[in-house]
Motif scaffolding. Structure first.
Motif, PDB file in Angstrom:
ATOM      1  N   GLU A 338       0.892  -0.998  -0.112  1.00  0.00           N
ATOM      2  CA  GLU A 338       0.085   0.004   0.085  1.00  0.00           C
ATOM      3  C   GLU A 338       1.003   1.218   0.111  1.00  0.00           C
ATOM      4  N   PHE A 372      -3.187   4.212  -2.364  1.00  0.00           N
ATOM      5  CA  PHE A 372      -2.873   3.564  -3.767  1.00  0.00           C
ATOM      6  C   PHE A 372      -2.635   1.960  -3.582  1.00  0.00           C
ATOM      7  N   GLU A 373      -3.037   1.186  -4.295  1.00  0.00           N
ATOM      8  CA  GLU A 373      -2.555  -0.275  -4.154  1.00  0.00           C
ATOM      9  C   GLU A 373      -1.128  -0.283  -4.899  1.00  0.00           C
ATOM     10  N   TRP A 375       2.115  -1.824  -6.780  1.00  0.00           N
ATOM     11  CA  TRP A 375       2.194  -2.849  -8.012  1.00  0.00           C
ATOM     12  C   TRP A 375       2.928  -3.907  -7.648  1.00  0.00           C
ATOM     13  N   GLU A 390       0.625  -1.160 -14.670  1.00  0.00           N
ATOM     14  CA  GLU A 390      -0.555  -0.230 -14.801  1.00  0.00           C
ATOM     15  C   GLU A 390      -0.726   0.805 -13.389  1.00  0.00           C
ATOM     16  N   LYS A 391      -0.437  -0.055 -12.330  1.00  0.00           N
ATOM     17  CA  LYS A 391      -0.775   0.728 -10.840  1.00  0.00           C
ATOM     18  C   LYS A 391       0.515   1.736 -10.974  1.00  0.00           C
ATOM     19  N   THR A 392       1.589   1.476 -11.287  1.00  0.00           N
ATOM     20  CA  THR A 392       2.574   2.356 -11.384  1.00  0.00           C
ATOM     21  C   THR A 392       2.264   3.605 -12.254  1.00  0.00           C
ATOM     22  N   GLN A 393       1.733   3.348 -13.542  1.00  0.00           N
ATOM     23  CA  GLN A 393       1.405   4.364 -14.228  1.00  0.00           C
ATOM     24  C   GLN A 393       0.179   5.268 -13.503  1.00  0.00           C
ATOM     25  N   GLU A 394      -0.540   4.805 -12.817  1.00  0.00           N
ATOM     26  CA  GLU A 394      -1.603   5.541 -12.242  1.00  0.00           C
ATOM     27  C   GLU A 394      -1.017   6.355 -11.129  1.00  0.00           C
ATOM     28  N   TYR A 395      -0.086   5.747 -10.283  1.00  0.00           N
ATOM     29  CA  TYR A 395       0.610   6.684  -9.470  1.00  0.00           C
ATOM     30  C   TYR A 395       1.081   7.720  -9.806  1.00  0.00           C
TER      31      TYR A 395
END
Length: 400
Positions: A338, A372-373, A375, A390-395
């Protein structure tokens, strides 16, 4: 052809040296405009790791002129030690290093005053003890020793003795300071004679290259939140670490600067005392410190670690007029389930989104986080944004 400035967007230690070293390969000039030996820029040249304190990070690029601007406070002893260190690795610095005639000079007296003052105040500010603050005090009291003074050894010695007498008379240093500093004085005079050969008209040099359309890289030291005017005063450095310092520290108007790159770490760190709203005192904080090897390049002190502070980053972007951002140490977050980002502060029940509103009482605010979850896969070695998880890009998208 362009003029690019690289500025620390947080409390320093963002990785400016690495970015400057990368960008300097196409630059004819790399120029520092503020600070002194209190900076610590880690540079990698092949397998060689070097920490530079005063010399600009372009020193390993053949033919690159390295300017120590008039906004800096230059320590001749430390500078000669750095030059010798660089040369010991096989690099010839002849004709590359230029010290501004009107840059102020750090002497053994300034260092002794710095240490004595911090000791008397129980290390309240947490300075590096390298004489930076006292040298800037002399500058604004108009009693400083400047680069041009190194050109006349007799005049320099007279000014040095007068400064020491004044420091003793005003109680800044004890009566026996003359005996205590004798060896340092001798070493200073030897180094000053060598640094005198590097003193030149850096104002003309940088303007001539700018008018020819050559690539110029401007290197900031420390970070925006340590700026003497715009930082977390009084827990700041003694100079203008933001882009505003470029004009006064080099004599180069900022309207000539094409690109201002803010260096931001993917999380927050701070060395020394002063407020840091997102500082962590738990396992996550220690994990960030251990994985990120967060220990000061100049002092070796452990850095205080916390989650990314988007409120501070937004303030920094405004202060500096950032046109681009370089995000460093993203891979350290690969190991967290997290991840949190501070999106606002809370003070007396009120939600605050402007850091400037609470800069004077930042130690009283509480961070408001967005979760944020993580990655939880490696980002090390990925060379394209589209290849990131994808989660890194969102961050990244969120904090940018």
């Amino acid at each position: 052809m362009s003029i690019t400035a690289v500025i620390g967007g947080q409390w320093g230690d963002e990785g400016k040296g690495k970015i400057v070293d990368l960008l300097s390969k196409d630059s004819k000039i790399v120029a520092r405009y503020q600070g002194g030996a209190n900076a610590g820029h880690t540079v990698y040249h092949g397998d060689l790791k070097v920490v530079l304190h005063q010399i600009p990070s372009g020193i390993f690029r053949k033919g690159c002129h390295c300017i120590l601007g008039n906004g800096m406070v230059v320590d001749p002893i430390g500078l000669m030690e750095e030059i010798e260190m660089v040369q010991s690795h096989g690099f010839d610095t002849t004709g590359q290093i230029h010290v501004a005639m009107n840059a102020h000079i750090v002497t053994p007296i300034h260092k002794a005053i710095d240490v004595a003052t911090e000791a008397a105040n129980n290390n309240r500010i947490g300075t590096t003890g390298r004489g930076i603050g006292p040298t800037y005090v002399d500058k604004y009291d108009r009693v400083g020793i400047r680069g041009v003074d190194l050109l006349d050894a007799n005049c320099l010695r007279e000014k040095l003795n007068a400064k020491l007498d004044s420091a003793i008379q005003t109680g800044q240093l004890p009566e026996n300071a003359k005996d205590q500093l004798q060896d340092q004085f001798q070493k200073f005079m030897v180094c000053a004679e060598q640094v005198a050969l590097l003193v030149s008209d850096t104002f003309a040099l940088i303007h001539e290259y700018a008018e020819r359309g050559e690539n110029i890289l401007i290197e900031g030291a420390q970070g925006t939140l340590l700026d003497v005017d715009h930082g977390t005063y009084p827990f700041v450095t003694s100079s203008s670490a933001s882009s505003a310092g470029i004009s006064t520290g080099l004599g180069l108007p900022t309207n000539k600067v094409d690109t201002i790159i803010g260096i931001l770490k993917a999380y927050t760190t701070r060395v020394g005392t002063g407020p840091a709203p997102t500082e962590l005192f738990d396992e996550d904080g220690q994990k960030l410190r251990d994985l990120g090897q967060e220990y000061g390049a100049t002092t070796g002190r452990p850095r205080r670690c916390g989650w990314f502070d988007a409120v501070a980053a937004h303030y920094s972007a405004r202060v500096n007029g950032l046109t681009e951002v370089a995000l460093t140490k993203l891979d350290i977050l690969d190991h967290f389930e997290e991840i949190k980002v501070c999106v606002a502060y809370k003070l007396d029940g009120k939600e605050i989104k402007n850091m400037s509103e609470v800069l004077h009482c930042l130690e009283d605010v509480k961070p408001i986080y967005k979760l944020f979850e993580g990655w939880q896969e490696t980002t090390t070695g990925i060379g394209s944004y589209s290849d990131l998880p994808e989660k890194t890009q969102e961050y990244i998208q969120f904090i940018s």
